[in-house]
Design a protein around this motif. Structure first.
Motif, PDB file in Angstrom:
ATOM      1  N   CYS A 163       0.339  -5.430   6.489  1.00  0.00           N
ATOM      2  CA  CYS A 163      -0.951  -4.773   6.315  1.00  0.00           C
ATOM      3  C   CYS A 163      -2.026  -5.558   7.076  1.00  0.00           C
ATOM      4  O   CYS A 163      -2.148  -6.774   6.891  1.00  0.00           O
ATOM      5  N   CYS A 166      -4.574  -6.979   4.037  1.00  0.00           N
ATOM      6  CA  CYS A 166      -4.175  -7.929   2.986  1.00  0.00           C
ATOM      7  C   CYS A 166      -2.897  -8.690   3.332  1.00  0.00           C
ATOM      8  O   CYS A 166      -2.522  -9.609   2.613  1.00  0.00           O
ATOM      9  N   CYS A 181       0.985   0.272   2.940  1.00  0.00           N
ATOM     10  CA  CYS A 181       0.817  -1.049   2.335  1.00  0.00           C
ATOM     11  C   CYS A 181       1.072  -0.857   0.846  1.00  0.00           C
ATOM     12  O   CYS A 181       0.366  -0.107   0.184  1.00  0.00           O
ATOM     13  N   CYS A 187      -5.181  -4.412  -2.465  1.00  0.00           N
ATOM     14  CA  CYS A 187      -5.532  -4.245  -1.049  1.00  0.00           C
ATOM     15  C   CYS A 187      -6.929  -3.588  -0.980  1.00  0.00           C
ATOM     16  O   CYS A 187      -7.101  -2.457  -1.429  1.00  0.00           O
ATOM     17  N   GLN A 190      -7.685   0.085  -0.141  1.00  0.00           N
ATOM     18  CA  GLN A 190      -7.066   1.012  -1.091  1.00  0.00           C
ATOM     19  C   GLN A 190      -7.870   1.078  -2.385  1.00  0.00           C
ATOM     20  O   GLN A 190      -8.107   2.160  -2.925  1.00  0.00           O
TER      21      GLN A 190
HETATM   22 ZN   LIG Z   1      -2.921  -4.000   2.290  1.00  0.00          ZN
END
Ligand SMILES: [Zn+2]
Length: 427
Positions: A163, A166, A181, A187, A190
């Protein structure tokens, strides 16, 4: 509309046959460049309202209208780099950063590359000369690569492994094009994306809260998910630089007000993958409450109207995750609407197990009122006549083809009065 005094484009024409339609298309293929705005095509519609009614809709589109797209303008430029964006669902989308090029009146700098499959299909590499197209669409599209211009040392594009935000290793589900991810809980894009989805107008519609405020609240560690919005305190918000007394009060009032938002919108807002606003409504109506959806089996889910296997699997996966259960508990504790209230499914069970198609115009009730009556008495609404349908509720001005189809398939045809009689309890 013209006769009502509304401004109407004078470019429309009534065409009597297909030849006239094609002549119209051809005419505007050249003339469109003289219009005061850019267009990417034209729309052809069946003119007769009766025929429109007869043709009806698929789940997504009317069967009586279609668009014709003209060939787009294109340009060539160099792919300078590829960057990656992480969305609300964790899907990672590659974006092409292009050497700026003039195209259809705007300067194009970026284009979506959609996913890893698209990168492989195009075999697109940094440094490549690429063909870019832009119709009426806002986002330009890369349609191909000029491999003849490719340098000797060009390297094949390798999709990210981790990702970009993250650092978690990306995963891909069998049969899906996107890499995700999996770090859903922590994250940042998200977490923020899910909250933005939750507060939007079509969902919980929380006034006084926007993307920037969410960024701030998440960064300051005040909230980690939308459920935590409901326990946020005045003192915590007023301590932030950006907030004055009035904006804090507005925000808290907006959060409070969202507790009365109806269940289908809450269900959409919680952000189950592939459950859009319409699907959320269908699920809510069919199952009546979040609790019922959460305990439904795969078989029960796919029996709900317009719910396919992909949606069913996504719903099951959502409720199986512990984090989501904890999140939903917060919403329940906050007092959000997690079940249908009043309205449908409460009058009686007189029509339980029966399905209906409604067509035409009625004298005692509007079509919407009849639809509500069907739902309120346990019946199911279906959009088109098939052998599985029990009744066709037929009003005035109904198309003859629909009637014929219904009688051919053995679907019982009801008048408005016959239908209303079905609702009267027989003792
Ligand atoms: Zn992520």
């Amino acid at each position: 509309m013209e006769s009502w005094g509304l401004p109407v484009s004078d470019t429309w024409r009534l065409c009597r046959n297909l030849d006239e339609v094609f002549a119209f298309i051809e005419h505007w293929d050249k003339q469109r460049f003289h219009l005061p705005m850019g267009i990417d095509g034209i729309v052809i519609k069946v003119n007769s309202l009766l025929h429109q009614e007869e043709l009806g809709f698929t789940a997504k589109i009317p069967r009586w209208a279609i668009s014709y797209k003209y060939q787009s303008e294109s340009a060539t430029t160099v792919l300078e780099s590829i960057s990656y964006q992480v969305g609300r669902t964790g899907a990672v989308t590659p974006v092409a950063n292009l050497r700026p090029v003039q195209l259809a009146g705007t300067k194009v700098k970026r284009a979506s590359l959609h996913n890893a499959d698209e990168i492989a299909r195009l075999d697109i590499r940094v440094g490549d000369w690429v063909f870019v197209e832009k119709g009426g669409e806002i986002i330009p599209k890369i349609t191909g690569v000029d491999t003849a211009k490719r340098g000797l040392f060009s390297e094949e594009t390798k999709f990210l492994h981790d990702c970009p935000v993250c650092g978690t290793a990306l995963v891909r589900t069998e049969g899906e094009a996107a890499w995700y991810c999996p770090n859903e809980q922590a994250c940042p894009p998200q977490v923020k994306g899910r909250m933005e989805h939750f507060i939007q107008r079509k969902a919980l519609n929380i006034d006084g809260l926007g993307a920037e405020t969410i960024d701030l609240l998440v960064e300051k560690g005040l909230v980690a998910n939308a459920g935590e919005l409901y326990s946020i305190q005045y003192e915590e918000l007023i301590a932030l630089d950006r907030f004055a007394d009035k904006s804090v009060r507005n925000l808290l009032a907006g959060i409070e007000k969202s507790k009365s938002v109806p269940f289908p919108k809450v269900l959409f807002g919680i952000g189950i993958r592939v459950v859009g606003a319409t699907v959320a409504e269908k699920l809510a109506e069919h199952f009546g409450s979040l609790e019922n959806i959460a305990k439904a089996s795969f078989e029960e889910l796919i029996q709900a109207p317009e719910i396919g296997e992909k949606i069913a699997r996504s719903v099951l996966a959502y409720f199986a995750a512990e984090e989501n259960q904890a999140f939903l508990e917060k919403l329940e504790k906050a007092g959000l609407q997690l079940a249908m209230t009043g309205g449908p499914a409460t009058e009686s069970e007189a029509l339980a197990g029966l399905s209906f198609v409604i067509s035409g115009v009625f004298s005692q009730f509007s079509r919407e009122e009849l639809q509500d009556k069907i739902k309120a008495n346990g019946g199911k609404l279906v959009s088109s006549v098939s052998a599985k349908v029990n009744y066709l509720l037929a009003g005035e001005n109904m198309g003859p083809a629909k009637l014929e189809k219904a009688s051919k398939l053995g679907v019982k045809i009801l008048s408005e009065q016959e239908f209303l009689d079905m609702l009267v309890p027989t003792i």
